[in-house]
Design a protein around this motif. Structure first.
Motif, PDB file in Angstrom:
ATOM      1  N   ALA A 122     -19.460 -41.308  31.536  1.00 33.18           N
ATOM      2  CA  ALA A 122     -20.029 -42.204  30.526  1.00 33.18           C
ATOM      3  C   ALA A 122     -21.527 -41.986  30.481  1.00 33.18           C
ATOM      4  O   ALA A 122     -22.178 -41.901  31.521  1.00 33.18           O
ATOM      5  N   GLU A 123     -22.047 -41.849  29.272  1.00 35.17           N
ATOM      6  CA  GLU A 123     -23.489 -41.766  29.124  1.00 35.17           C
ATOM      7  C   GLU A 123     -23.957 -43.037  28.447  1.00 35.17           C
ATOM      8  O   GLU A 123     -23.328 -43.507  27.495  1.00 35.17           O
ATOM      9  N   SER A 124     -25.042 -43.582  28.966  1.00 36.61           N
ATOM     10  CA  SER A 124     -25.545 -44.838  28.408  1.00 36.61           C
ATOM     11  C   SER A 124     -27.061 -44.832  28.434  1.00 36.61           C
ATOM     12  O   SER A 124     -27.681 -44.046  29.142  1.00 36.61           O
ATOM     13  N   GLN A 125     -27.619 -45.709  27.631  1.00 32.02           N
ATOM     14  CA  GLN A 125     -29.073 -45.863  27.655  1.00 32.02           C
ATOM     15  C   GLN A 125     -29.410 -47.310  27.369  1.00 32.02           C
ATOM     16  O   GLN A 125     -28.861 -47.929  26.459  1.00 32.02           O
ATOM     17  N   VAL A 170     -13.247 -43.382  20.279  1.00 32.68           N
ATOM     18  CA  VAL A 170     -13.416 -44.630  21.012  1.00 32.68           C
ATOM     19  C   VAL A 170     -13.862 -45.723  20.048  1.00 32.68           C
ATOM     20  O   VAL A 170     -14.808 -45.522  19.291  1.00 32.68           O
ATOM     21  N   ALA A 171     -13.174 -46.841  20.047  1.00 36.81           N
ATOM     22  CA  ALA A 171     -13.581 -47.980  19.223  1.00 36.81           C
ATOM     23  C   ALA A 171     -14.466 -48.885  20.074  1.00 36.81           C
ATOM     24  O   ALA A 171     -13.971 -49.623  20.924  1.00 36.81           O
ATOM     25  N   LEU A 172     -15.779 -48.771  19.865  1.00 37.34           N
ATOM     26  CA  LEU A 172     -16.695 -49.592  20.651  1.00 37.34           C
ATOM     27  C   LEU A 172     -16.689 -51.019  20.115  1.00 37.34           C
ATOM     28  O   LEU A 172     -16.711 -51.224  18.904  1.00 37.34           O
ATOM     29  N   PRO A 173     -16.653 -51.997  20.999  1.00 39.04           N
ATOM     30  CA  PRO A 173     -16.710 -53.385  20.512  1.00 39.04           C
ATOM     31  C   PRO A 173     -18.062 -53.649  19.843  1.00 39.04           C
ATOM     32  O   PRO A 173     -19.046 -52.971  20.163  1.00 39.04           O
ATOM     33  N   PRO A 174     -18.095 -54.586  18.911  1.00 42.59           N
ATOM     34  CA  PRO A 174     -19.387 -54.870  18.274  1.00 42.59           C
ATOM     35  C   PRO A 174     -20.369 -55.421  19.299  1.00 42.59           C
ATOM     36  O   PRO A 174     -19.966 -56.121  20.236  1.00 42.59           O
ATOM     37  N   GLY A 175     -21.626 -55.077  19.129  1.00 41.64           N
ATOM     38  CA  GLY A 175     -22.656 -55.606  20.029  1.00 41.64           C
ATOM     39  C   GLY A 175     -23.385 -56.739  19.336  1.00 41.64           C
ATOM     40  O   GLY A 175     -22.965 -57.211  18.280  1.00 41.64           O
ATOM     41  N   ASP A 183      -2.843 -46.723  31.652  1.00 45.53           N
ATOM     42  CA  ASP A 183      -1.558 -46.034  31.520  1.00 45.53           C
ATOM     43  C   ASP A 183      -1.862 -44.539  31.433  1.00 45.53           C
ATOM     44  O   ASP A 183      -3.026 -44.157  31.501  1.00 45.53           O
ATOM     45  N   PRO A 184      -0.847 -43.691  31.275  1.00 47.29           N
ATOM     46  CA  PRO A 184      -1.118 -42.234  31.320  1.00 47.29           C
ATOM     47  C   PRO A 184      -2.132 -41.763  30.265  1.00 47.29           C
ATOM     48  O   PRO A 184      -2.722 -40.712  30.422  1.00 47.29           O
ATOM     49  N   ARG A 185      -2.300 -42.544  29.223  1.00 47.35           N
ATOM     50  CA  ARG A 185      -3.156 -42.103  28.115  1.00 47.35           C
ATOM     51  C   ARG A 185      -4.375 -42.974  27.852  1.00 47.35           C
ATOM     52  O   ARG A 185      -5.036 -42.804  26.832  1.00 47.35           O
ATOM     53  N   THR A 186      -4.620 -43.936  28.706  1.00 48.36           N
ATOM     54  CA  THR A 186      -5.724 -44.868  28.411  1.00 48.36           C
ATOM     55  C   THR A 186      -6.557 -45.182  29.649  1.00 48.36           C
ATOM     56  O   THR A 186      -6.014 -45.522  30.699  1.00 48.36           O
ATOM     57  N   VAL A 187      -7.864 -45.083  29.466  1.00 47.07           N
ATOM     58  CA  VAL A 187      -8.798 -45.491  30.513  1.00 47.07           C
ATOM     59  C   VAL A 187      -9.555 -46.708  29.999  1.00 47.07           C
ATOM     60  O   VAL A 187      -9.969 -46.747  28.838  1.00 47.07           O
ATOM     61  N   GLU A 188      -9.712 -47.691  30.855  1.00 49.99           N
ATOM     62  CA  GLU A 188     -10.525 -48.847  30.498  1.00 49.99           C
ATOM     63  C   GLU A 188     -11.868 -48.706  31.216  1.00 49.99           C
ATOM     64  O   GLU A 188     -11.921 -48.718  32.445  1.00 49.99           O
ATOM     65  N   ALA A 189     -12.917 -48.541  30.429  1.00 49.86           N
ATOM     66  CA  ALA A 189     -14.266 -48.346  30.988  1.00 49.86           C
ATOM     67  C   ALA A 189     -15.044 -49.649  30.874  1.00 49.86           C
ATOM     68  O   ALA A 189     -14.960 -50.341  29.860  1.00 49.86           O
ATOM     69  N   VAL A 203     -14.534 -51.068  27.262  1.00 47.91           N
ATOM     70  CA  VAL A 203     -14.155 -50.121  26.210  1.00 47.91           C
ATOM     71  C   VAL A 203     -12.858 -49.419  26.603  1.00 47.91           C
ATOM     72  O   VAL A 203     -12.724 -48.942  27.737  1.00 47.91           O
ATOM     73  N   ARG A 204     -11.929 -49.369  25.646  1.00 49.24           N
ATOM     74  CA  ARG A 204     -10.697 -48.606  25.887  1.00 49.24           C
ATOM     75  C   ARG A 204     -10.913 -47.182  25.424  1.00 49.24           C
ATOM     76  O   ARG A 204     -11.257 -46.945  24.262  1.00 49.24           O
ATOM     77  N   VAL A 205     -10.733 -46.252  26.346  1.00 48.29           N
ATOM     78  CA  VAL A 205     -10.980 -44.854  26.048  1.00 48.29           C
ATOM     79  C   VAL A 205      -9.639 -44.110  26.051  1.00 48.29           C
ATOM     80  O   VAL A 205      -9.026 -43.947  27.113  1.00 48.29           O
TER      81      VAL A 205
END
Lengths: 183, 180
Positions: A138-141, A96-101, A61-67, A121-123
């Motif tokens: 997005a930065e990841s490692q 950003v609320a990251l889901p538990p890993g 939506d205008p305010r949310t990105v799903e990554a 992740v909902r951004v």
């Protein structure tokens, strides 16, 4: 002769008629198979980071990105190394609320959480009204189970934010799957 | 070839198919070809590498020419790297006098490198390359740019091992037995 079919009879079978042309085609086919089997059988081939960890996103939506990260089998991402940012001027990414890993005790890093297979992740983004384009970075490692790690890697996608009430945008891949000729 | 017999036409078709096959095989073979075997390479380009140590002084790998040189690309964020390095420290103590020389190249920043070096009692030199060192390792055969990545150069300047992923103690022992 009992046992496996002899190669020439296989070729004739594949070619149908046994004509030179059919045989030539059958030979090409068999050669392809052999060549394609070679690298697959010789394992130990590691993926480049953007193929091990495929980043894509869509505007909900205008305010949310799903990554989304699609993580190849045998690879994992560190939860605490995931970062999201908007690189479009005037737009900021909210908390950003990251889901538990999956928690694991690392002998060096203590308690760490890792993601496998897929993480979504909902951004939340500020200052978007819909209709504008937005670049999300997005930065990841992560690492591979075979015992190698990849350096922190940034991937970006550019999305068009839907107007309020409009349906979610399409999924955009940061690295479109490579076209391969024979597989 | 105005009145080619069906037999001649068929022959031409065979040639055409064979030609296409050769072309296609060439394409497939090229795509599946492994990178040129680095094990048979002259190490001069590697020995020409120069990077700063943690104090900022440029150090050239050529100063260790003539040693059995183990160049290990690593980082503090890489758990498998941290795992193998204490074994390198032991091997350096055990075989350093005979000519075994480890050199670390850190894809990292100086404070983190210093902290980890102190933690494990690092007894061999480390150069600090940042992300540029990752690119450098690519030119040495680290095509996917992951860590740890290790290149071993014998005393005569030939690359004798290029390995992505942890090196085992037994490999080091074998290198020492074979090349020292």
């Amino acid at each position: 002769m009992p046992g496996p079919a002899r190669p020439d009879s296989l070729l004739r079978g594949a070619g149908g008629t046994g004509s030179p042309v059919a045989r030539a085609f059958a030979f090409v086919g068999a050669a392809f198979l052999l060549l394609q089997m070679g690298p697959a059988a010789a394992q130990g081939k590691l993926l480049p980071t953007e193929e091990a960890f495929r980043f894509s996103a869509r505007a909900l939506d205008p305010r949310t990105v799903e990554a989304t990260f699609l993580i190849a089998d045998g690879y994992y991402l560190y939860r605490d190394k995931l970062r999201f940012a908007a690189t479009t001027a005037g737009v900021a990414v909210g908390p950003v609320a990251l889901p538990p890993g999956k928690a694991k005790e690392d002998q060096f890093f203590g308690k760490v959480e890792t993601y496998r297979d897929r993480v979504v992740v909902r951004v939340p983004v500020d200052n978007t009204a819909g209709g504008e384009t937005l670049t999300v970075r997005a930065e990841s490692q992560g690492c591979a189970d075979v015992g190698v790690c990849y350096p922190p890697n940034a991937q970006a996608v550019t999305l068009t934010m839907p107007k309020a009430g409009a349906p979610a945008g399409p999924v955009i891949d940061a690295t479109p799957p490579k076209k391969r000729w024979f597989n | 070839m105005t009145n080619a017999s069906p037999r001649a036409a068929s022959r031409w078709l065979v040639y055409a198919v064979a030609g296409l096959a050769a072309l296609a095989l060439g394409v497939v073979a090229f795509r599946n070809l492994p990178a040129p075997d680095p094990a048979a390479r002259d190490a001069s380009p590697i020995l020409a590498i120069s990077l700063p140590d943690p104090d900022g002084r440029e150090q050239s790998l050529s100063q260790w020419r003539g040693k059995l040189l183990v160049v290990n690309f690593w980082a503090t964020w890489c758990a498998p790297c941290r795992e193998e390095m204490p074994m390198f420290v032991q091997a350096q103590s055990a075989h350093g006098a005979r000519g075994l020389q480890f050199v670390g190249i850190a894809v990292d920043d100086v404070p983190k490198v210093r902290r980890f070096a102190a933690e494990i009692g690092l007894n061999y030199p480390v150069l600090v390359g940042g992300y540029g060192a990752m690119e450098l390792s690519k030119t040495l055969g680290n095509s996917v740019m992951a860590l740890p990545f290790t290149v071993v150069i014998d005393r005569t300047g030939n690359v004798v091992l290029t390995q992505l992923g942890p090196v085992r103690a037994a490999q080091i022992e074998k290198l020492v037995a074979d090349f020292l």
